[in-house]
Design a protein around this motif. Structure first.
Motif, PDB file in Angstrom:
ATOM      1  N   ILE A  50      47.174  38.984  28.318  1.00 44.58           N
ATOM      2  CA  ILE A  50      48.200  39.679  29.132  1.00 44.58           C
ATOM      3  C   ILE A  50      48.101  39.220  30.586  1.00 44.58           C
ATOM      4  O   ILE A  50      49.126  38.959  31.254  1.00 44.58           O
ATOM      5  N   ARG A  51      46.902  39.118  31.147  1.00 48.51           N
ATOM      6  CA  ARG A  51      46.738  38.681  32.518  1.00 48.51           C
ATOM      7  C   ARG A  51      47.222  37.241  32.711  1.00 48.51           C
ATOM      8  O   ARG A  51      47.722  36.888  33.777  1.00 48.51           O
ATOM      9  N   ARG A  52      47.069  36.404  31.679  1.00 48.92           N
ATOM     10  CA  ARG A  52      47.540  35.014  31.791  1.00 48.92           C
ATOM     11  C   ARG A  52      49.064  34.994  31.853  1.00 48.92           C
ATOM     12  O   ARG A  52      49.658  34.179  32.572  1.00 48.92           O
ATOM     13  N   LEU A  53      49.693  35.871  31.084  1.00 50.87           N
ATOM     14  CA  LEU A  53      51.150  35.922  31.121  1.00 50.87           C
ATOM     15  C   LEU A  53      51.668  36.441  32.464  1.00 50.87           C
ATOM     16  O   LEU A  53      52.721  36.003  32.952  1.00 50.87           O
ATOM     17  N   ARG A  54      50.928  37.328  33.058  1.00 51.64           N
ATOM     18  CA  ARG A  54      51.361  37.892  34.340  1.00 51.64           C
ATOM     19  C   ARG A  54      50.927  37.021  35.497  1.00 51.64           C
ATOM     20  O   ARG A  54      51.305  37.259  36.640  1.00 51.64           O
ATOM     21  N   GLY A  55      50.108  36.038  35.272  1.00 53.01           N
ATOM     22  CA  GLY A  55      49.650  35.166  36.333  1.00 53.01           C
ATOM     23  C   GLY A  55      48.522  35.745  37.141  1.00 53.01           C
ATOM     24  O   GLY A  55      48.289  35.320  38.284  1.00 53.01           O
ATOM     25  N   VAL A  56      47.800  36.653  36.598  1.00 50.46           N
ATOM     26  CA  VAL A  56      46.683  37.314  37.267  1.00 50.46           C
ATOM     27  C   VAL A  56      45.409  36.644  36.818  1.00 50.46           C
ATOM     28  O   VAL A  56      45.288  36.231  35.644  1.00 50.46           O
ATOM     29  N   PRO A  57      44.414  36.474  37.711  1.00 49.99           N
ATOM     30  CA  PRO A  57      43.146  35.861  37.268  1.00 49.99           C
ATOM     31  C   PRO A  57      42.524  36.596  36.092  1.00 49.99           C
ATOM     32  O   PRO A  57      42.650  37.822  35.966  1.00 49.99           O
ATOM     33  N   LEU A  58      41.856  35.794  35.249  1.00 48.42           N
ATOM     34  CA  LEU A  58      41.261  36.359  34.044  1.00 48.42           C
ATOM     35  C   LEU A  58      40.020  37.152  34.390  1.00 48.42           C
ATOM     36  O   LEU A  58      39.389  36.969  35.435  1.00 48.42           O
ATOM     37  N   LEU A  59      39.641  38.019  33.460  1.00 44.83           N
ATOM     38  CA  LEU A  59      38.435  38.812  33.620  1.00 44.83           C
ATOM     39  C   LEU A  59      37.195  37.972  33.416  1.00 44.83           C
ATOM     40  O   LEU A  59      37.176  37.078  32.570  1.00 44.83           O
TER      41      LEU A  59
END
Length: 586
Positions: A577-586
């Motif tokens: 989900i974070r990759r789709l939103r362009g947010v750094p991964l955990l």
């Protein structure tokens, strides 16, 4: 342009002259006399001899003879070939060959059951050649000749070398004309292990003028010829007399094929046979190039033992191997021979069983002893004549790896020592030449003469063993040559018109005839190492090297990396989900 007009004018003048001269010639003389054609310098004859044997088998002997009045040895090469095979003529001319005798045999001729053959031959391949006295390097010519013949007949004659070649001093004299008796120009070799098959028969048939397309050669079907008890094909080249005065000589090429059919083993029974049952074919025509084409059937014992059909009024008598025999003759050049069916298929029905007759001369050979170090070679020569003694010439060729003890040579007849009147022995040289032993022995009447020699087996190098060393090593047959007494007066005129099968060996005496007998080849076991041990050692060594060296090399060259544990399912979904939103991964 005059040079184009003049030829035409000359042609018109020539035609006018021809017409004018024809007006004064009567009608009966208008055709000019054609000069008679020059007689051909070569001729071809073929014949087939069928003889019922005492054992109930059938003996078929093909004879093809090509005679050519030419000079193979002159300076200019022979360029035109009509009936004589060109491939063989070029070889004879190149190597200055005076006599050539070669045979390929599958099986062993059983003398005690079948009697004597027309042309004997040992099992395997046999080659003996007389060279012209103009040849300087006989060994070199012999080596090249064997290689060329190996290619012509598709055989293993290229394996003939100095280790199996000898120069007999008295056993193989020239069978044709000539006074060449110097043994330096003679070479003899035998390959007892040679296997004869269709690839040897096919080039042999191609040497015939008609091949296998017409004449008697159409009966040579490989399936039937090799499904027999005995099969032998041979080729003989020699100079012979052209006429009875013998003022000139011609070259004779004789091709022979001898077959013994055992109809009982083939499932057809021994009580009836025919050409179709033996060869799966019948005769329909003669070879167009043959001046004589005949079939002879031995009917000496007819009609007490068998019945022959169709019958023929042509009968011929010939003295063969000291016995006068009667033959029914079928002339294939006469169309009446084939009848209305235009096919000739002779049928023979047995009426009674024949009695076994012992031949006058017979030979046997075997190896005695135990172990793989020493042994004995025994050669038995039988003289079955009730009251006549005659000398025989024995030829033994033993390979170098059987080291003969010539001082142990013993010859006994009827329990007594029989001293040979002539002995010629040539010792062997390791890996260079074989043993050669020739001796002249007198055979007493109704006796068995035994020749015994001891030998020691040699240990070969591991590279000198055959691919199947445990099968054994072959030793060539012994050759027994003799003038056997005859009760029938022989005809010494060899140029008289007679069947081919009765005129091969020259005869100069009326009271005896020449005979050559071959014994069985020997199969000798030699000390043989265990060739499986190197294989086992190689396998074990390779396994140890692969396991030991492979493991050590793997440890020294492997790169170790720390592998992080894989995240859980909830963390993987969150990263998606974070990759789709362009947010750094955990």
């Amino acid at each position: 342009r005059p040079y184009l007009v003049f030829p035409k004018i000359r042609l018109l003048q020539w035609e006018a002259t021809e017409v004018k001269e024809a007006d004064h010639v009567p009608d009966t003389m208008q055709t000019p006399d054609v000069p008679p054609p020059t007689p051909a310098k070569d001729q071809f004859q073929e014949e087939l001899v069928i003889r019922p044997l005492h054992s109930g088998d059938i003996y078929a002997s093909f004879q093809f003879r090509t005679m050519w009045d030419t000079d193979f040895l002159r300076g200019s090469k022979v360029s035109h070939y009509r009936l004589f095979p060109k491939s063989l003529g070029q070889v004879i001319s190149k190597f200055s060959v005076r006599e050539l005798h070669i045979s390929f045999t599958q099986g062993y001729w059983r003398t005690m059951q079948w009697g004597q053959p027309f042309l004997p031959s040992p099992p395997g391949a046999e080659l003996w050649v007389w060279f012209q006295d103009t040849v300087t390097d006989v060994d070199g010519a012999w080596k090249e000749l064997t290689n060329v013949l190996s290619g012509i007949f598709c055989a293993s004659l290229n394996f003939i070398d100095s280790t199996n070649t000898v120069q007999p001093s008295a056993s193989f004299k020239p069978l044709g004309l000539g006074n060449v008796t110097d043994q330096r120009f003679l070479r003899y070799a035998v390959l007892p292990r040679e296997i004869v098959c269709t690839e040897n028969l096919t080039p042999w048939k191609k040497l015939l003028p008609c091949g296998s397309k017409a004449g008697l050669a159409v009966l040579m079907k490989s399936e039937k010829l090799f499904h027999s008890s005995f099969h032998s094909q041979a080729l003989h080249f020699r100079p012979v007399c052209q006429d009875w005065k013998c003022k000139s000589t011609v070259w004779e090429l004789r091709q022979t094929l001898n077959v013994v059919f055992d109809l009982h083993t083939s499932g057809q029974g021994k009580r009836e046979w025919s050409l179709f049952k033996m060869f799966s074919r019948t005769l329909t025509e003669a070879c167009p190039l043959a001046s004589s084409s005949k079939v002879y059937v031995d009917v000496t014992d007819n009609p007490q033992l068998f019945e022959l059909s169709p019958t023929t009024p042509l009968l011929s008598q010939a003295v063969v191997l000291g016995d006068r025999r009667t033959y029914s003759v079928y002339d294939l050049t006469n169309q009446a021979t084939f009848g209305q069916t235009r096919s000739l298929n002779m049928l023979l029905r047995w009426r009674a069983a024949e009695n076994m007759l012992r031949p006058l001369l017979h030979g046997e050979r075997y190896v005695a002893g135990y172990g793989l170090q020493t042994g004995e070679i025994h050669t038995l020569m039988y003289n079955n004549h009730p009251y006549r003694a005659f000398p025989v010439l024995l030829l033994d060729t033993v390979p170098w790896y059987l080291r003969l003890y010539i001082h142990t040579l013993t010859v006994t007849s009827k329990g007594r020592d029989n001293k040979p009147s002539y002995i010629h022995y040539q010792p062997s040289k390791d890996r260079l030449r074989p043993h050669l032993l020739e001796m002249l022995v007198q055979l007493p009447p109704n006796s068995v003469t035994e020749v015994t020699m001891q030998f020691e087996r040699a240990l070969l190098k591991w590279t000198e063993y055959t691919p199947d060393p445990n099968h054994g090593f072959y030793v060539g047959s012994s050759v027994i040559s003799a003038l056997v007494p005859s009760v029938v007066a022989m005809d010494t005129n060899s140029t008289r018109e007679c069947p081919l099968f009765s005129s091969f060996f020259p005869c100069k005496e009326e009271s005896s005839y020449f005979m050559r007998v071959y014994t069985e080849p020997l199969l000798v076991n030699l000390p043989t190492p265990d060739f499986s041990m190197p294989y086992n050692v190689i396998c074990l060594t390779c396994t140890v090297v692969a396991v030991g060296y492979g493991s050590l090399y793997n440890l020294l060259t492997r790169t170790f990396q720390v592998e992080e544990p894989s995240p859980g399912l909830a963390k993987r979904l969150a990263n998606i989900i974070r990759r789709l939103r362009g947010v750094p991964l955990l």
